[in-house]
Design a protein around this motif. Structure first.
Motif, PDB file in Angstrom:
ATOM      1  N   MET A   1      17.313 -24.901  40.680  1.00  0.00           N
ATOM      2  CA  MET A   1      16.609 -25.846  40.152  1.00  0.00           C
ATOM      3  C   MET A   1      17.509 -26.649  39.298  1.00  0.00           C
ATOM      4  SD  MET A   1      13.390 -26.870  40.278  1.00  0.00           S
ATOM      5  CE  MET A   1      12.779 -28.307  39.592  1.00  0.00           C
ATOM      6  N   THR A   2      18.178 -26.046  38.337  1.00  0.00           N
ATOM      7  CA  THR A   2      19.273 -26.892  37.331  1.00  0.00           C
ATOM      8  C   THR A   2      20.237 -27.274  38.432  1.00  0.00           C
ATOM      9  OG1 THR A   2      18.388 -25.441  35.708  1.00  0.00           O
ATOM     10  CG2 THR A   2      20.696 -26.784  35.461  1.00  0.00           C
ATOM     11  N   THR A   3      20.641 -26.599  39.242  1.00  0.00           N
ATOM     12  CA  THR A   3      21.904 -26.841  40.227  1.00  0.00           C
ATOM     13  C   THR A   3      21.622 -28.008  41.140  1.00  0.00           C
ATOM     14  OG1 THR A   3      22.744 -24.686  40.089  1.00  0.00           O
ATOM     15  CG2 THR A   3      23.622 -26.323  41.953  1.00  0.00           C
ATOM     16  N   GLY A   4      20.400 -28.330  41.397  1.00  0.00           N
ATOM     17  CA  GLY A   4      19.988 -29.053  42.531  1.00  0.00           C
ATOM     18  C   GLY A   4      19.841 -30.501  41.532  1.00  0.00           C
ATOM     19  N   ALA A   5      19.226 -30.533  40.461  1.00  0.00           N
ATOM     20  CA  ALA A   5      19.118 -31.491  39.520  1.00  0.00           C
ATOM     21  C   ALA A   5      20.542 -32.279  39.368  1.00  0.00           C
ATOM     22  CB  ALA A   5      18.447 -31.371  38.596  1.00  0.00           C
ATOM     23  N   ALA A   6      21.558 -31.235  39.052  1.00  0.00           N
ATOM     24  CA  ALA A   6      22.920 -31.370  38.656  1.00  0.00           C
ATOM     25  C   ALA A   6      23.519 -32.510  39.863  1.00  0.00           C
ATOM     26  CB  ALA A   6      23.789 -30.606  38.207  1.00  0.00           C
ATOM     27  N   THR A   7      23.175 -31.819  40.945  1.00  0.00           N
ATOM     28  CA  THR A   7      23.840 -32.319  42.348  1.00  0.00           C
ATOM     29  C   THR A   7      23.199 -33.687  42.614  1.00  0.00           C
ATOM     30  OG1 THR A   7      23.883 -30.129  43.302  1.00  0.00           O
ATOM     31  CG2 THR A   7      23.983 -31.924  44.623  1.00  0.00           C
ATOM     32  N   LYS A   8      21.794 -33.680  42.421  1.00  0.00           N
ATOM     33  CA  LYS A   8      21.375 -35.205  42.523  1.00  0.00           C
ATOM     34  C   LYS A   8      21.591 -36.320  41.774  1.00  0.00           C
ATOM     35  CE  LYS A   8      16.425 -36.895  43.044  1.00  0.00           C
ATOM     36  NZ  LYS A   8      15.194 -36.694  42.994  1.00  0.00           N
ATOM     37  N   GLY A   9      22.129 -35.594  40.413  1.00  0.00           N
ATOM     38  CA  GLY A   9      22.584 -36.446  39.415  1.00  0.00           C
ATOM     39  C   GLY A   9      23.665 -36.875  39.818  1.00  0.00           C
ATOM     40  N   GLN A  10      24.752 -36.150  40.202  1.00  0.00           N
ATOM     41  CA  GLN A  10      26.049 -36.488  40.727  1.00  0.00           C
ATOM     42  C   GLN A  10      25.980 -37.700  41.929  1.00  0.00           C
ATOM     43  OE1 GLN A  10      27.892 -32.683  41.671  1.00  0.00           O
ATOM     44  NE2 GLN A  10      28.375 -32.374  39.494  1.00  0.00           N
ATOM     45  N   ARG A  11      25.149 -37.455  42.740  1.00  0.00           N
ATOM     46  CA  ARG A  11      24.973 -38.229  43.720  1.00  0.00           C
ATOM     47  C   ARG A  11      24.814 -39.787  43.311  1.00  0.00           C
ATOM     48  NH1 ARG A  11      21.999 -34.628  48.337  1.00  0.00           N
ATOM     49  NH2 ARG A  11      23.674 -33.315  48.978  1.00  0.00           N
ATOM     50  N   SER A  12      23.651 -39.574  42.280  1.00  0.00           N
ATOM     51  CA  SER A  12      23.267 -40.837  41.693  1.00  0.00           C
ATOM     52  C   SER A  12      24.609 -41.669  41.077  1.00  0.00           C
ATOM     53  CB  SER A  12      22.387 -40.636  40.943  1.00  0.00           C
ATOM     54  OG  SER A  12      21.059 -40.333  41.418  1.00  0.00           O
ATOM     55  N   VAL A  13      25.177 -40.791  40.530  1.00  0.00           N
ATOM     56  CA  VAL A  13      26.467 -41.381  39.892  1.00  0.00           C
ATOM     57  C   VAL A  13      27.402 -41.809  40.861  1.00  0.00           C
ATOM     58  CG1 VAL A  13      28.441 -40.923  38.550  1.00  0.00           C
ATOM     59  CG2 VAL A  13      26.200 -40.033  37.685  1.00  0.00           C
ATOM     60  N   ALA A  14      27.592 -41.109  41.824  1.00  0.00           N
ATOM     61  CA  ALA A  14      28.573 -41.640  42.993  1.00  0.00           C
ATOM     62  C   ALA A  14      28.165 -42.893  43.578  1.00  0.00           C
ATOM     63  CB  ALA A  14      28.840 -40.414  43.911  1.00  0.00           C
ATOM     64  N   LEU A  15      26.964 -42.800  43.909  1.00  0.00           N
ATOM     65  CA  LEU A  15      26.062 -44.275  44.531  1.00  0.00           C
ATOM     66  C   LEU A  15      26.413 -45.305  43.580  1.00  0.00           C
ATOM     67  CD1 LEU A  15      24.665 -45.472  46.971  1.00  0.00           C
ATOM     68  CD2 LEU A  15      22.426 -44.705  45.955  1.00  0.00           C
ATOM     69  N   SER A  16      25.995 -45.073  42.371  1.00  0.00           N
ATOM     70  CA  SER A  16      26.179 -45.999  41.342  1.00  0.00           C
ATOM     71  C   SER A  16      27.647 -46.684  41.010  1.00  0.00           C
ATOM     72  CB  SER A  16      25.681 -45.514  40.086  1.00  0.00           C
ATOM     73  OG  SER A  16      25.659 -46.661  38.998  1.00  0.00           O
ATOM     74  N   ASN A  17      28.444 -45.628  41.494  1.00  0.00           N
ATOM     75  CA  ASN A  17      30.321 -46.163  41.128  1.00  0.00           C
ATOM     76  C   ASN A  17      30.408 -46.805  42.596  1.00  0.00           C
ATOM     77  OD1 ASN A  17      30.272 -44.822  38.945  1.00  0.00           O
ATOM     78  ND2 ASN A  17      31.010 -42.791  39.844  1.00  0.00           N
ATOM     79  N   LYS A  18      29.712 -46.396  43.695  1.00  0.00           N
ATOM     80  CA  LYS A  18      30.213 -47.234  44.872  1.00  0.00           C
ATOM     81  C   LYS A  18      29.491 -48.552  44.917  1.00  0.00           C
ATOM     82  CE  LYS A  18      30.892 -43.171  48.157  1.00  0.00           C
ATOM     83  NZ  LYS A  18      30.211 -42.609  49.567  1.00  0.00           N
ATOM     84  N   LEU A  19      28.339 -48.745  44.345  1.00  0.00           N
ATOM     85  CA  LEU A  19      27.673 -50.172  44.301  1.00  0.00           C
ATOM     86  C   LEU A  19      28.508 -50.913  43.392  1.00  0.00           C
ATOM     87  CD1 LEU A  19      23.910 -49.213  44.229  1.00  0.00           C
ATOM     88  CD2 LEU A  19      25.113 -50.134  46.136  1.00  0.00           C
ATOM     89  N   SER A  20      28.942 -50.047  42.140  1.00  0.00           N
ATOM     90  CA  SER A  20      29.631 -51.181  41.346  1.00  0.00           C
ATOM     91  C   SER A  20      31.079 -51.504  41.941  1.00  0.00           C
ATOM     92  CB  SER A  20      29.814 -50.198  40.058  1.00  0.00           C
ATOM     93  OG  SER A  20      28.850 -49.849  39.387  1.00  0.00           O
ATOM     94  N   GLY A  21      31.572 -50.677  42.680  1.00  0.00           N
ATOM     95  CA  GLY A  21      32.795 -50.886  43.322  1.00  0.00           C
ATOM     96  C   GLY A  21      32.656 -52.143  44.282  1.00  0.00           C
ATOM     97  N   VAL A  22      31.533 -52.030  45.207  1.00  0.00           N
ATOM     98  CA  VAL A  22      31.316 -53.073  46.307  1.00  0.00           C
ATOM     99  C   VAL A  22      30.987 -54.286  45.462  1.00  0.00           C
ATOM    100  CG1 VAL A  22      29.591 -53.593  47.899  1.00  0.00           C
ATOM    101  CG2 VAL A  22      30.398 -51.281  47.837  1.00  0.00           C
ATOM    102  N   LEU A  23      30.095 -54.193  44.475  1.00  0.00           N
ATOM    103  CA  LEU A  23      29.852 -55.432  43.815  1.00  0.00           C
ATOM    104  C   LEU A  23      31.241 -56.245  42.943  1.00  0.00           C
ATOM    105  CD1 LEU A  23      26.253 -54.704  42.484  1.00  0.00           C
ATOM    106  CD2 LEU A  23      26.845 -56.059  44.317  1.00  0.00           C
TER     107      LEU A  23
END
Length: 698
Positions: A1-23
């Motif tokens: 549960m904790t691992t899944g939440a961490a993974t989900k949080g990392q994806r959100s960060v990665a997506l946020s980074n990509k969006l920031s990079g794109v923007l």
């Protein structure tokens, strides 16, 4: 549960980074634009599958491109190998050629050195050739130009002057050669060009003399080359002067022949409609005028022609002469500069010398053959007029001026001689005054003669400030002796004839002289004589009025007395103031007054100027009226004193001292004896008043 939440949080960060990079990407970047352009060329559809596989597809395309490039570079490498083999073979050939060339160079080296030396010598020779050509072109005249300059068969034209100018330039440029170490060439060239220039100037001198012989100065189209030739020849003063002397001599003969042709009309070329001047030789004045007019016309024409020939080009002639004097300093006078106008005057003067001699001879004969002094004087004035006029053209020192001055002196001497003879004749014939005291005929003739002389002199060009002194001797010789003779004859006349005669003579002379301003000195003397004679006539008329009217005796008796009572009381005891005498004087006055003016004017009936006679009589009448008023005033004063004395009565006598009565003893007796006469006023015996006199004599 904790691992899944961490993974989900990392994806959100990665997506946020990509969006920031794109923007954060700037779409203005050229690489981004190129990438998008490539995607557009591939017609990529925006689908989810394509978005998931786009990276792999692009990588595959890159790999395909790289493999294609590798294949093509392989082919290039094969071709480069073949090129390298070809280059190797070429290098081998080149090395063989270099060896062969080096061997050939070793064999041909002496020949090349010799060829280089020959080429260098060829360049030196070519430079010397060009230098020689340029030197000959500048310093040496071609044979054909030399022929134009020196050969007499060649005409004088523009080519001649061009060659002459070039020769002068060569001669001037030789000065540069004299500055080099070797001066021989410069000296030889200067000697050669000097000979050539002398030959050219000699040719030009001969040609000008030839042209002058056939030159027609009356033709306005004078050859332009003559003017240029004269300007050029002026650079040789000796030749130029010789040329001018010959020209002047030729022109002197031409003008002299023209003068004689005008006199006689003997020339075949003369105008048949023009009469010869000698046709009017009987009329000395016209004959002289025609001769002088011809001389003036010839002088003007000669000067204008010579101006167009010598001075029309401004300072060119003067420049040529100055250049000639610099080249021939021995021919110039120290300190003298060339004056074109002075030289022209001298040339015209030389040309007119023959005419001046002939003119002087003819006019002198005409003057000496005349016996009419007026004509001779008119001729003298005519000569003076032309002398002044021609002085402006020829100057005061010309031969024509000398001839005219001498002729003027001859004419004046002839005039003086004729006038002296005429004056002597007049004085011998003028021995008596005309009976009517009119102007003598001899004086009238003298005035007519003087008037003609004055009109002639008035048209002369004598300066205004010297006219009176210049004409004074003429009046002294013509009119003054006749007036002096009138004075001498008038001395034998009585009064008033002497003054009437002088007034008639001098008034006529004054009316003749007064219009002319150069006779005022004599008019002033005449005015003095007229004033003196007029005063004498006034005195005569005044005396006539006094004596004929009977006033003279009364005036003589009253004049010594003063206006004091003592003197006035003596008047009734004077003889002219006795009743009988006063009554007689009053009667005489009454008889005189009606015809007084007529009788007085009768005394001056021989006076030509009736206005002057009236003025003289009027002035005398005014004086008479003043004298009568004086007598009238004194008589009235005497009557007043006597009347006042009577009013005072005898009381004034009682107041006197006894001593005074003793002293006046005899006087008292006399006064008592005349008391009856004193009681009657003097004015009752002499009743006329000054008002009556003035009315009757007005």
């Amino acid at each position: 549960m904790t691992t899944g939440a961490a993974t989900k949080g990392q994806r959100s960060v990665a997506l946020s980074n990509k969006l920031s990079g794109v923007l954060s990407v700037s779409y203005a970047d050229s690489e981004i634009r190129d990438a998008l352009h490539l995607l557009d060329l591939k017609n990529v559809q925006n689908t989810p599958d394509l978005r998931r596989s786009i990276r792999s597809n692009l990588q595959k395309d890159v790999i395909d491109c790289n493999s294609s490039i590798v294949r093509e570079f392989g082919q290039v490498a094969e071709q480069l190998k073949s090129v390298g083999s070809i280059i190797s073979s070429l290098n081998t050939c080149c090395e063989d050629l270099q060896r062969q060339v080096a061997a050939a160079r070793q064999e041909n080296l002496p020949v090349l050195d010799e060829a280089s030396a020959l080429l260098k010598e060829k360049d030196d020779v070519e430079k010397k050739k060009q230098l020689l050509i340029a030197f000959n072109k500048h310093f040496v005249l071609p044979e054909e130009d030399l022929m134009v300059l020196t050969a007499t068969t060649q005409a004088i034209d523009a080519h001649f002057f061009a060659v002459l100018d070039r020769t002068k330039q060569i001669h001037a440029d030789c000065q540069i050669l004299l500055g080099s170490e070797n001066q021989r060439l410069g000296l030889e060239l200067m000697e050669q060009t000097s000979r050539q220039l002398n030959s050219g100037y000699q040719k030009l001198h001969r040609w000008i003399q030839k042209e002058f012989k056939a030159l027609d100065l009356e033709n306005p189209q004078i050859n332009a080359f003559i003017r240029r030739s004269l300007r050029t020849l002026a650079e040789r003063p000796a030749l130029f002067e010789n040329c001018l002397e010959n020209f002047s001599e030729a022109r002197r003969h031409v003008l002299t022949d023209g003068f004689y042709n005008a006199l006689t009309g003997s020339s075949a070329n003369s105008d048949p409609t023009m009469k010869p001047i000698e046709f009017h030789a009987h009329d000395a004045l016209r004959y002289t005028g025609d001769i002088l007019a011809w001389a003036h016309s010839a002088t003007v024409s000669e000067r204008e022609s010579l101006e167009s020939l010598f001075i029309s080009e401004g300072e060119e002639m003067a420049k040529g002469i100055r250049a000639g004097r610099q080249s021939e300093p021995w021919s110039a006078i120290d300190g003298e500069s060339f004056d074109g106008q002075k030289a022209l005057d001298g040339l015209v003067n030389g040309n007119m010398t023959g005419v001046a001699r002939a003119l002087r001879q003819r006019i002198e004969q005409a003057v000496q053959s005349q016996d009419d002094s007026i004509t001779v004087y008119k001729i003298a004035n005519l000569i003076s007029f032309y002398r002044v006029t021609l002085t402006k053209l020829l100057g005061p020192d010309s031969s024509v001026m000398e001839a005219l001055s001498a002729l003027e002196d001859v004419a004046m001497c002839q005039f003086k001689a004729l006038q002296s003879d005429q004056t002597a004749t007049v004085q011998a014939e003028f021995t008596k005054v005309p009976p009517d005291l009119s102007v003598p005929e001899i004086l009238e003739e003298a005035l007519t003669q003087v008037k003609a002389l004055m009109k002639s002199y008035e048209s002369s060009l004598t300066p205004v400030d010297s006219r009176e002194n210049d004409f004074k001797p003429i009046l002294s010789q013509t009119l003054k002796p006749v007036l002096d003779s009138c004075d001498s004859l008038a001395k034998d006349l009585g009064t008033p004839a002497i003054d009437i005669f002088l007034l008639n003579c001098y008034d006529s002379a004054r009316s003749t002289l007064q219009p002319f301003d150069f006779t005022q000195w004599l008019v002033g003397q005449i005015d003095q004589v007229v004033a003196s004679s007029t005063s004498n006539l006034i005195d005569y008329q005044h005396a006539f009025f006094l004596h004929v009217s009977g006033l003279h005796s009364l005036l003589i008796a009253l004049t010594p007395l003063t206006s004091s009572d003592k003197d006035l009381l003596q008047v009734p005891h004077l003889a002219p103031f006795q009743p009988a005498a006063l009554m007689e004087a009053s009667q005489t006055l009454d008889e005189f007054l009606p015809s007084a003016l007529i009788d007085a004017l009768e005394n001056l009936k021989r006076l030509n100027d009736t206005k002057l006679a009236g003025d003289v009589t009027s002035e005398a009448a005014d004086r008479f009226c003043a004298d009568f008023e004086f007598v009238e005033t004194r008589l009235a004063a005497v009557d007043e004193i006597v009347a006042a004395k009577e009013e005072r009565g005898s009381s004034s006598d009682d107041d006197e001292d006894d001593g005074e009565e003793n002293r006046r003893g005899t006087d008292s007796v006399k006064v008592q004896r005349d008391e009856e006469n004193d009681k009657v006023p003097l004015r009752s015996f002499y009743p006329r008043t000054s008002g009556d006199i003035r009315v009757l004599l007005s």
